[in-house]
Design an enzyme around this catalytic site. Structure first.
Site, short mmCIF file in Angstrom:
data_model
loop_
_atom_site.label_atom_id
_atom_site.label_comp_id
_atom_site.label_asym_id
_atom_site.label_seq_id
_atom_site.Cartn_x
_atom_site.Cartn_y
_atom_site.Cartn_z
N ASP A 1 0.87 -1.17 0.00
CA ASP A 1 0.00 0.00 0.00
C ASP A 1 0.91 1.23 0.00
O ASP A 1 1.35 1.69 1.06
CB ASP A 1 -0.91 0.01 1.23
CG ASP A 1 -1.78 1.26 1.28
OD1 ASP A 1 -2.38 1.61 0.25
OD2 ASP A 1 -1.85 1.89 2.36
N GLU B 1 -2.08 -1.88 -5.31
CA GLU B 1 -3.31 -1.26 -5.79
C GLU B 1 -3.03 -0.40 -7.02
O GLU B 1 -2.01 0.29 -7.09
CB GLU B 1 -3.94 -0.40 -4.69
CG GLU B 1 -5.29 0.16 -5.04
CD GLU B 1 -5.94 0.91 -3.89
OE1 GLU B 1 -6.80 1.75 -4.17
OE2 GLU B 1 -5.59 0.65 -2.72
N ASP C 1 -2.43 1.37 7.22
CA ASP C 1 -1.65 1.13 6.00
C ASP C 1 -1.25 -0.34 5.87
O ASP C 1 -1.24 -0.89 4.78
CB ASP C 1 -0.40 2.03 5.98
CG ASP C 1 -0.77 3.51 5.94
OD1 ASP C 1 -1.38 3.93 4.94
OD2 ASP C 1 -0.48 4.22 6.91
#
Length: 155
Positions: A7, A66, A138
């Site tokens: 992330d 992502e 996170d």
């Protein structure tokens, strides 16, 4: 198979490491690379060094991250894109494949609902991985990316 979920961020880059075996997932580790430098180049170097260290320590087989999403603030989107690119390079330096998933795909894989909020995601990560506490935000996001990848793998 060891999966590294990432992330990326300009202040914190979360990571989550899972072991996936025949559709079973087991928690290995998670945490955050704290970005404390002042200049952009130094911040990106810290992201690179942090992810490189995680790769060296856990020796994942694959990484997942992502995909870029539209951001209201252009400067924030650029910083996120830079951190994301550096994290991808650090993960893939030795030829490890890096897979990309949309936020909607990740939320659907973890919660079953493509518009789930952060709290729902954190709670489901805790439940799916049988953790005693909710991971830091996170780190939970990175674990969610790894969970998404484990659900998409063909055995």
């Amino acid at each position: 198979m060891i999966i590294l979920g990432i992330d990326p961020g300009s202040r914190f880059t979360g990571y989550g490491v899972l072991e996936s075996n025949n559709k079973k997932i087991n928690y290995v580790a998670s945490g955050c690379v704290r970005i404390v430098a002042n200049t952009t180049a130094q911040k990106l170097q810290q992201v690179f060094a942090g992810i490189s260290e995680v790769v060296a320590q856990f020796k994942p087989d694959v990484a997942a991250i992502e995909q870029v999403f539209m951001h209201r603030n252009v400067n924030s989107a650029i910083k996120l894109g830079q951190a994301r690119g550096v994290a991808m390079v650090a993960a893939s330096l030795d030829g490890m494949p890096v897979f990309e998933y949309s936020a909607k795909q990740i939320k659907q894989a973890v919660v079953g609902y493509g518009a789930a909020d952060k709290n729902q995601m954190q709670q489901m990560v805790k439940i799916l991985l049988k953790l005693s506490d909710v991971p830091q935000e996170d780190a939970a996001d990175a674990l969610a990316v790894a969970i998404c990848h484990s659900h998409s793998m063909v055995y």
